[in-house]
Design an enzyme around this catalytic site. Sequence first.
Site, PDB file in Angstrom:
ATOM      1  N   LYS A 104      29.978  45.009  50.266  1.00 56.73           N
ATOM      2  CA  LYS A 104      29.489  45.101  48.893  1.00 56.73           C
ATOM      3  C   LYS A 104      27.993  44.871  48.827  1.00 56.73           C
ATOM      4  O   LYS A 104      27.449  44.055  49.571  1.00 56.73           O
ATOM      5  CB  LYS A 104      30.173  44.042  48.016  1.00 56.73           C
ATOM      6  N   GLY A 176      39.396  38.219  41.316  1.00 62.99           N
ATOM      7  CA  GLY A 176      39.514  36.794  41.609  1.00 62.99           C
ATOM      8  C   GLY A 176      40.389  36.013  40.657  1.00 62.99           C
ATOM      9  O   GLY A 176      40.393  34.791  40.679  1.00 62.99           O
ATOM     10  N   LYS A 188      45.146  52.633  32.632  1.00 66.46           N
ATOM     11  CA  LYS A 188      45.742  53.364  31.510  1.00 66.46           C
ATOM     12  C   LYS A 188      44.681  54.014  30.636  1.00 66.46           C
ATOM     13  O   LYS A 188      44.870  55.108  30.116  1.00 66.46           O
ATOM     14  CB  LYS A 188      46.636  52.434  30.691  1.00 66.46           C
ATOM     15  N   GLY A 262      41.807  41.737  46.808  1.00 61.68           N
ATOM     16  CA  GLY A 262      40.707  40.801  47.020  1.00 61.68           C
ATOM     17  C   GLY A 262      41.241  39.446  47.411  1.00 61.68           C
ATOM     18  O   GLY A 262      41.676  39.218  48.535  1.00 61.68           O
ATOM     19  N   SER A 263      41.253  38.536  46.440  1.00 60.13           N
ATOM     20  CA  SER A 263      41.673  37.167  46.707  1.00 60.13           C
ATOM     21  C   SER A 263      43.175  37.060  46.936  1.00 60.13           C
ATOM     22  O   SER A 263      43.648  36.074  47.494  1.00 60.13           O
ATOM     23  CB  SER A 263      41.268  36.282  45.530  1.00 60.13           C
TER      24      SER A 263
END
Lengths: 323, 208
Positions: A104, A176, A188, A262-263
């Site tokens: 990133k 996170g 959506k 991610g987390s």
Amino acid sequence: MTISIVATEEERNGIKFKNLHNEQLVQGTTLVKRGFAHMQKHGVIMDVTTVEQAQIAEDAGAVAVMVLDKLPYDVRKAGGVARTASIKVIEEIMNEITIPLMAKCRIGHISEAKILEVIGVDMIDESEVLTPADEENHIWKWDYTTPFVNGAKNLGEALRRIEEGSSMIRTKGEPGTGNIAEAIRHIKQVNNDIRKLRSFYFDKDDQELIKFSRELKISYPLIKETAKLARLPVVNFAAGGISTPADAALVMNLGCDGVFVGSGIFKAEDPVQRAKSIVLATTYYDDPTIVMEAQKLVDEKKSLLGLDTKSLELRMQERGPMI
Amino acid sequence: MSNIKVGVLGIQGDIEENVLATAEALKKLNLRGTVESVRYSESIADLDGLILPGGESTVIGSLLSIQGKVFQTIEKKITEGMPVLGTCAGLIMLSKRTYDKVVGETKQKLFGMLDVVIERNAFGRQHESFEADLEIPVLGKEPFRGIFIRSPIVNNVGESVTILTKLNDKIVAVKQNNIIGTSFHPELSSDRRLHELFIKDIVGFRKD
């Protein structure tokens, strides 16, 4: 042609010509950059911060790893400024794994991005998980040979990033938190906007199409291409809050091409099992029996506890340039 | 002749792109047939030809070891002579042995029927990925646009393997009886001649 090449800039600094004896190779073309994202489809890209985590991710069947200094959950807890990961860690991981490596950079931080390109990361994520460096502009991504992925909350954001040269889109969600609600909302939102476009296209209502392009601040050809394809013209992944195999199956069932976790994996207490089970559920998302078997591999008591997205101090999805 | 049934292994990678490319090739050859993504051993047992798409070979391999029956069915079908096309990750999956340019020997799951040794990520990382024109004599004089994405190369070939093309002395497409393997992604360009070659193999296989 199986890759959309509409909205590709004419004078692209990212394109490089290389001569090898009699053959001329061209690097950094739209086909090669968007093509890379196409190879990630139906896969799981996992956030990692160390070599050990990267190894676990590769063994579990991750299609790529995303290297960060801190997992989004810890970015939230630590506060302060979040920047790109240490070069040393990126290089260490690069030498240990065979799957692609992503990293990133801060939104608008041209130099962090150039550094990541020079080290040779396979894809750069211009990410709102890090503290934005430019509140007005994103990076002009046509200047890079390395492909980019960008986050989006709605169709307008997604198409604007594509016009700037992004090769892949992911939902922003709320990273996170272990809470998937925001990612679902963004998926959506994009799907509904595309549905609307598709109906204008089928009805040959060009006036409505161009009105939509003006509202979204997108060029007309790109709007028309999206309407015709009835999907985003680049690969579209879900991200932000995916924690369990069932979460992965849910976003795949909504039409995403793959998932970022991610987390959800390395902040859980059973990362090895969790990583494997999320990979399995992503491939067999439409087969409830296999998703159940995947879900059986994880223990809910070991999931990331998570956060309520309504009472967050920091809403990462709101960061960065408005346009 | 009844409908030709082609499958694209639907585990991970550019599955839809190969489905589309095959459908276009069938149409161009004026053949009746169906092509779809396949993930279960029952549907694979029924096929006349199979494509192993591009993607990450480690991922496809590890999911196939969980779904052991799928792996065995594919193995059996290829041994029986069913034509198979492997592009990039698919080529790696078919090979006898594979190692990574940087990391070295990898312990990934392979079908091992194609008598070649593969070097993974041989051209380097993504920013070194490229497009180039290839001369592939079996496809005619017109050059074939090869899209190479973190591509492997073929380093060593057995006696029964025919080299279809090289790029700068590196082998990037091979054929061994019913198996075709390419380092590049024919499904990503607009040229369908390689998928047509594969379909012609299927037609020949069904006649036998």
